[in-house]
Design an enzyme around this catalytic site. Structure first.
Site, PDB file in Angstrom:
ATOM      1  N   ASP A 159       0.984  -7.627   3.140  1.00  0.00           N
ATOM      2  CA  ASP A 159       1.041  -6.421   2.324  1.00  0.00           C
ATOM      3  C   ASP A 159       1.109  -6.712   0.823  1.00  0.00           C
ATOM      4  O   ASP A 159       0.389  -6.084   0.043  1.00  0.00           O
ATOM      5  CB  ASP A 159       2.230  -5.558   2.729  1.00  0.00           C
ATOM      6  N   ASP A 239      -1.584  -1.954  -2.041  1.00  0.00           N
ATOM      7  CA  ASP A 239      -1.110  -2.959  -1.099  1.00  0.00           C
ATOM      8  C   ASP A 239      -2.296  -3.871  -0.789  1.00  0.00           C
ATOM      9  O   ASP A 239      -3.413  -3.396  -0.530  1.00  0.00           O
ATOM     10  CB  ASP A 239      -0.623  -2.322   0.202  1.00  0.00           C
ATOM     11  N   HIS A 288      -3.271   0.849   4.993  1.00  0.00           N
ATOM     12  CA  HIS A 288      -3.728  -0.487   5.390  1.00  0.00           C
ATOM     13  C   HIS A 288      -4.985  -0.417   6.244  1.00  0.00           C
ATOM     14  O   HIS A 288      -5.032   0.214   7.291  1.00  0.00           O
ATOM     15  CB  HIS A 288      -2.623  -1.277   6.076  1.00  0.00           C
ATOM     16  N   ASP A 290      -6.423  -2.740   7.989  1.00  0.00           N
ATOM     17  CA  ASP A 290      -6.561  -3.601   9.161  1.00  0.00           C
ATOM     18  C   ASP A 290      -6.137  -2.967  10.483  1.00  0.00           C
ATOM     19  O   ASP A 290      -6.047  -3.651  11.497  1.00  0.00           O
ATOM     20  CB  ASP A 290      -5.850  -4.941   8.954  1.00  0.00           C
ATOM     21  N   CYS A 394      -0.902  -8.308   9.875  1.00  0.00           N
ATOM     22  CA  CYS A 394       0.117  -7.948   8.884  1.00  0.00           C
ATOM     23  C   CYS A 394       1.175  -9.038   8.733  1.00  0.00           C
ATOM     24  O   CYS A 394       1.683  -9.283   7.637  1.00  0.00           O
ATOM     25  CB  CYS A 394       0.819  -6.661   9.293  1.00  0.00           C
TER      26      CYS A 394
END
Length: 409
Positions: A159, A239, A288, A290, A394
């Site tokens: 992150d 992030d 995020h 992903d 992550c």
């Protein structure tokens, strides 16, 4: 704790295409400097890495040699704030409201630690060198001139940091509880810097109330409401986990933690040798990339069909195989019910090379699909890590992957 460095020789040098102007706004399909309205800084066009840097990673799939894996030491439930609570699944929100600022219960850490230890054993067994952040007590309150907070944890090093070649880039995160998260990585990064890596920080954000949309509510996209975000354009924030790397091309999702100014800061910083493409998200609470869009190998990307409209992907992906992820298999248990993450964290996988992929053992349908697509899945349990913020991608930060900078488009 092991702090010894293994330094690679200079097998990773820039290819000859550094002079090409490759800026791109992404979904619009317009390429070149006209897409962003500026020619871009020239400083970023000659990004020749230090030949002996211990840090070197250009994409998500080259053979992984060294990685930072997150830690649960000092983990604290983040201080209540709209950027936290509106990024959580609705079922988990009451727990995080009530427990805000308290340390995570020991039984939760014990369950997650067992899965984390197993993951680390898998990485070590595959020949990957594993590094760890320092222990920090995030329960201590800290104060800025116009706000106060307690910390969070260092479970997810993906992150706050982005590795591009030999450069570690610190992101300006918008969660106040993550303001001093970088303290846990300082000794590692100083080691890497002394050994030849570059180390850059984006502008330090103020995180004053002007940044946040306190009238925010989750948009009903299915009813035709427009997308809304918890942060505005007061200052650059992002992030690093909202970006994924494919050599000279990066993909990003604007989200509740990444604004347009943040994306533009990185675009200008990297310069005309790289392109950044925006992936439009259909998630009403985007955070995020992903768990929506995950490159697996040259020419192959795994896509969450709930959050990404494959018909609106950037045109550069027309030559790639877009692999539609199967719906997540249902999971049970307390740790899943209070997970910070969407069920689509199922695609938050970690590539060890172009074939081997670490995937959650609770997802047999995805594992079967990955095998059918020619990958070699390594199943591992990891559901108990969800309450700490993520899954395999992550929970890691690539330090070194064996490969060179290329254009895959």
């Amino acid at each position: 704790m092991d702090r010894e460095t293994t330094i690679d020789s200079g097998q990773n040098l820039l290819d000859a295409a550094a002079g090409r102007d490759l800026l791109d706004t992404g979904a619009s399909g317009h390429e070149g400097p006209q897409a962003s309205g500026h020619e871009g800084p020239q400083a970023g066009s000659h990004r020749v890495p230090a030949p002996r840097s211990p840090v070197m990673a250009w994409n998500e799939w080259d053979p992984l040699e060294e990685v930072i894996v997150g830690s649960l030491d000092g983990a604290t439930i983040p201080t209540h704030h709209l950027t936290v609570i509106f990024n959580l699944p609705r079922a988990a929100q009451p727990f995080y409201r009530l427990a805000s600022g308290w340390k995570y219960p020991k039984f939760m850490k014990k369950l997650a630690q067992a899965e984390l230890d197993n993951f680390i054993r898998i990485l070590a067994g595959e020949g990957v060198r594993v590094r760890r952040p320092d222990a920090v007590d995030f329960s201590k309150k800290f104060r800025a001139p116009r706000w106060t907070s307690r910390g969070f944890c260092v479970a997810c090093p993906r992150d706050p940091y982005l590795v591009i070649g030999d450069e570690i880039i610190e992101s300006p995160m918008c969660w106040r509880s993550r303001y001093f998260e970088g303290d846990a990585y300082r000794s590692l990064f100083k080691e890497y810097f002394r050994a030849g890596a570059r180390w850059t920080s984006a502008p330090r954000p103020q995180l004053t109330d002007e940044l946040y949309n306190y009238d925010y509510r989750v948009p009903n996209l299915k009813a035709g409401e427009p997308m809304r975000y918890t942060v505005n354009e007061f200052e650059p924030v992002f992030d690093a986990a909202d970006f994924v790397r494919c050599g000279r091309d990066l993909f990003v999702t604007r989200s509740n933690v990444t604004n347009l100014m943040g994306i533009e800061w990185l675009r200008r910083h990297l310069g005309p040798g790289f392109r950044i493409h925006e992936i439009e998200s259909r998630c009403p609470q985007p955070m995020h990339i992903d768990s929506s869009f995950m490159p697996l190998a040259p020419g192959k990307v795994l896509v969450n069909p709930d959050y990404v409209d494959v018909e609106r992907l950037p045109k550069v992906l027309k030559s790639w195989d877009v692999l539609i992820a199967p719906r997540p298999d249902p999971v049970e248990g307390f740790m899943s019910r209070i997970s910070m993450c969407s069920p689509w964290t199922s695609i938050n996988v970690l590539m060890l090379d172009e074939k081997k992929v670490v995937v959650d053992a609770s997802q047999p349908t995805l594992i079967k699909a990955l095998k059918g697509w020619g990958f070699d899945p390594i199943p591992a349990p990891f559901l108990s890590y969800g309450p700490f913020g993520g899954s395999f991608h992550c929970a890691t930060l690539d330090v070194r992957r064996r490969g060179t900078l290329k254009s895959y488009f």
